[in-house]
Design a protein around this motif. Structure first.
Motif, mmCIF file in Angstrom:
data_model
loop_
_atom_site.group_PDB
_atom_site.id
_atom_site.type_symbol
_atom_site.label_atom_id
_atom_site.label_comp_id
_atom_site.label_asym_id
_atom_site.label_seq_id
_atom_site.Cartn_x
_atom_site.Cartn_y
_atom_site.Cartn_z
ATOM 1 N N ASN A 1 0.815 -1.214 0.000
ATOM 2 C CA ASN A 1 0.000 0.000 0.000
ATOM 3 C C ASN A 1 0.850 1.266 0.000
ATOM 4 O OD1 ASN A 1 -2.508 1.273 -0.037
ATOM 5 N ND2 ASN A 1 -2.596 1.429 2.195
ATOM 6 N N ASN A 2 2.105 1.140 -0.400
ATOM 7 C CA ASN A 2 2.978 2.305 -0.447
ATOM 8 C C ASN A 2 2.603 3.201 -1.627
ATOM 9 O OD1 ASN A 2 4.506 1.382 1.743
ATOM 10 N ND2 ASN A 2 5.742 0.089 0.400
ATOM 11 N N GLN A 3 2.689 4.503 -1.414
ATOM 12 C CA GLN A 3 2.388 5.459 -2.474
ATOM 13 C C GLN A 3 3.682 6.109 -2.964
ATOM 14 O OE1 GLN A 3 -1.055 8.023 -1.925
ATOM 15 N NE2 GLN A 3 -1.675 6.831 -0.137
ATOM 16 N N ALA A 4 3.674 6.517 -4.236
ATOM 17 C CA ALA A 4 4.848 7.157 -4.829
ATOM 18 C C ALA A 4 4.397 8.406 -5.579
ATOM 19 C CB ALA A 4 5.547 6.199 -5.787
ATOM 20 N N ARG A 5 5.272 9.394 -5.665
ATOM 21 C CA ARG A 5 4.945 10.612 -6.403
ATOM 22 C C ARG A 5 4.843 10.322 -7.897
ATOM 23 N NH1 ARG A 5 2.893 15.361 -5.078
ATOM 24 N NH2 ARG A 5 4.109 15.226 -3.170
ATOM 25 N N SER A 6 5.758 9.497 -8.396
ATOM 26 C CA SER A 6 5.746 9.152 -9.815
ATOM 27 C C SER A 6 5.115 7.791 -10.024
ATOM 28 C CB SER A 6 7.175 9.128 -10.362
ATOM 29 O OG SER A 6 7.215 8.460 -11.610
ATOM 30 N N PRO A 7 4.252 7.629 -11.031
ATOM 31 C CA PRO A 7 3.629 6.326 -11.279
ATOM 32 C C PRO A 7 4.621 5.246 -11.680
ATOM 33 C CG PRO A 7 3.128 7.867 -13.060
ATOM 34 C CD PRO A 7 3.759 8.666 -11.961
ATOM 35 N N LEU A 8 5.805 5.649 -12.179
ATOM 36 C CA LEU A 8 6.800 4.647 -12.572
ATOM 37 C C LEU A 8 7.417 3.951 -11.366
ATOM 38 C CD1 LEU A 8 8.727 6.272 -15.565
ATOM 39 C CD2 LEU A 8 6.618 4.928 -15.564
ATOM 40 N N PHE A 9 7.267 4.557 -10.182
ATOM 41 C CA PHE A 9 7.820 3.974 -8.960
ATOM 42 C C PHE A 9 6.741 3.335 -8.093
ATOM 43 C CE2 PHE A 9 10.991 6.958 -10.366
ATOM 44 C CZ PHE A 9 12.196 6.352 -10.042
ATOM 45 N N ALA A 10 5.547 3.187 -8.636
ATOM 46 C CA ALA A 10 4.453 2.577 -7.877
ATOM 47 C C ALA A 10 4.778 1.121 -7.554
ATOM 48 C CB ALA A 10 3.160 2.656 -8.679
ATOM 49 N N THR A 11 4.256 0.652 -6.436
ATOM 50 C CA THR A 11 4.434 -0.746 -6.029
ATOM 51 C C THR A 11 3.068 -1.368 -5.784
ATOM 52 O OG1 THR A 11 4.601 -0.163 -3.683
ATOM 53 C CG2 THR A 11 6.665 -0.257 -4.950
ATOM 54 N N GLY A 12 3.057 -2.690 -5.639
ATOM 55 C CA GLY A 12 1.832 -3.390 -5.296
ATOM 56 C C GLY A 12 0.740 -3.220 -6.335
ATOM 57 N N PHE A 13 -0.499 -3.204 -5.861
ATOM 58 C CA PHE A 13 -1.640 -3.149 -6.779
ATOM 59 C C PHE A 13 -1.630 -1.880 -7.624
ATOM 60 C CE2 PHE A 13 -2.948 -1.569 -2.614
ATOM 61 C CZ PHE A 13 -3.550 -0.354 -2.922
#
Length: 330
Positions: free
Chosen positions: A213-225
């Protein structure tokens, strides 16, 4: 013809929502689209004002009733609106979205031509400055998006990819049973819906970090679902087809944090079966994004902003007051 479904509850920031509905009507004049609004009527003065907006609007249906009290339930409102849709394709939208309708037409045509069964459109969240420039017609949406890719900061908060903006068939919506109405308040109902949509077409693999459920500023660094759903937005990002989210003040909702936690608990319980021992050693979307760039002969340099994962630093704030508040609050 495309039908746009929008949930409306005036429990918070009523005047702002009514203003944005008026903008939607103005901007959609002459376009080949319908609107269906699912409205939770709390019988307030604001609700009466909102209902009056539809007297002289020909391309909109209003499904209005006192469906519930208490927390906003956007899932229920979307589902009630979907029940009266009479077109083959729909777009899920929120009232805060400023859309270039040529993008809607583009992906509607692709749906009609069976290019893909659905499309998830990325969304840029604007600062107050960015919103004012757009709504006061000092800049076009396309020029504003150009500024984003040119590293301008003061007009933008962050890029949501995936977002809840989805173009799809009404038959698929109905076969999924629509949105899960057990989600109340804010959060995760859109992720839940998108996961079920992707699973419907066998486009989502089970992975060990699926519920991250971690969030990232950039979508390229998104994790999980967020990462696994976001992969299906990358080609659209490359075409720079992006919706814009108009700024609004966050309402003071006492149980906001608690509602999000409860919604995540519901979400994680529903989708725990998607967590397996299968490990994906590529922990971001960067490799996938670069591969798509190479396949489609896009110049990676044109998209370098997407590699900026800097958190909410002071350069994101568009006024001195907001910068000072940011520094004071640490």
């Amino acid at each position: 013809m495309l039908t746009i479904i929008i949930p409306i509850d005036l429990h918070y920031r009523a005047s702002d929502i009514i203003k944005k509905c008026k903008l939607l009507f103005i901007n959609s004049e002459g376009k080949n689209i319908n609107f269906v609004f699912g409205h939770n009527n709390r019988n307030t003065k604001a609700d009466k004002t909102f209902i009056k907006l539809f007297k002289n609007v020909s391309n909109s249906k209003l499904i209005s009733s006192q469906f519930y009290s208490g927390d906003v339930n956007s899932s229920l409102l979307r589902n009630r609106a979907a029940e009266v849709v009479d077109t083959e394709y729909i777009c899920l939208l929120d009232v805060d979205i400023w859309f270039d309708f040529s993008i809607l037409e583009k992906y509607h045509n692709r749906l009609v031509n069976n290019c893909e069964p659905f499309y998830i459109i990325p969304c840029l969240y604007l600062t107050k400055l960015g919103s004012d420039l757009l709504t006061k017609e000092k800049i076009s949406s396309s020029k504003l998006i150009e500024r984003y890719f040119s590293y301008s900061r003061k007009e933008f908060l962050h890029l949501a990819s995936p977002s809840s903006i989805t173009l799809m068939s009404i038959n698929d919506y109905n076969s999924l049973g629509g949105f899960d109405e057990k989600y109340s308040g804010h959060g995760y109902e859109d992720f839940d819906f998108l996961i079920r949509l992707l699973k419907l077409y066998n486009k989502l693999e089970d992975k060990n970090d699926f519920l991250s459920n971690n969030q990232a500023r950039s979508p390229l660094f998104a994790t999980g679902f967020r990462r696994y759903i976001g992969e299906f937005c990358l080609k659209i990002l490359l075409e720079k087809d992006i919706a814009l989210h108009l700024h609004h003040k966050k309402p003071t909702i006492l149980n906001y944090t608690n509602a999000r936690k409860l919604n995540y608990d519901l979400f994680s319980n529903k989708h725990s079966s998607h967590c397996t021992d299968k490990v994906d050693y590529d922990t971001s979307l960067i490799t996938t994004f670069i591969k798509i760039c190479n396949e489609k002969s896009y110049d990676l340099i044109d998209y370098s902003i997407l590699f900026d994962n800097k958190p909410g630093h002071i350069d994101r704030f568009d006024t001195l007051k907001r910068r000072i508040r940011f520094l004071i609050n640490g």
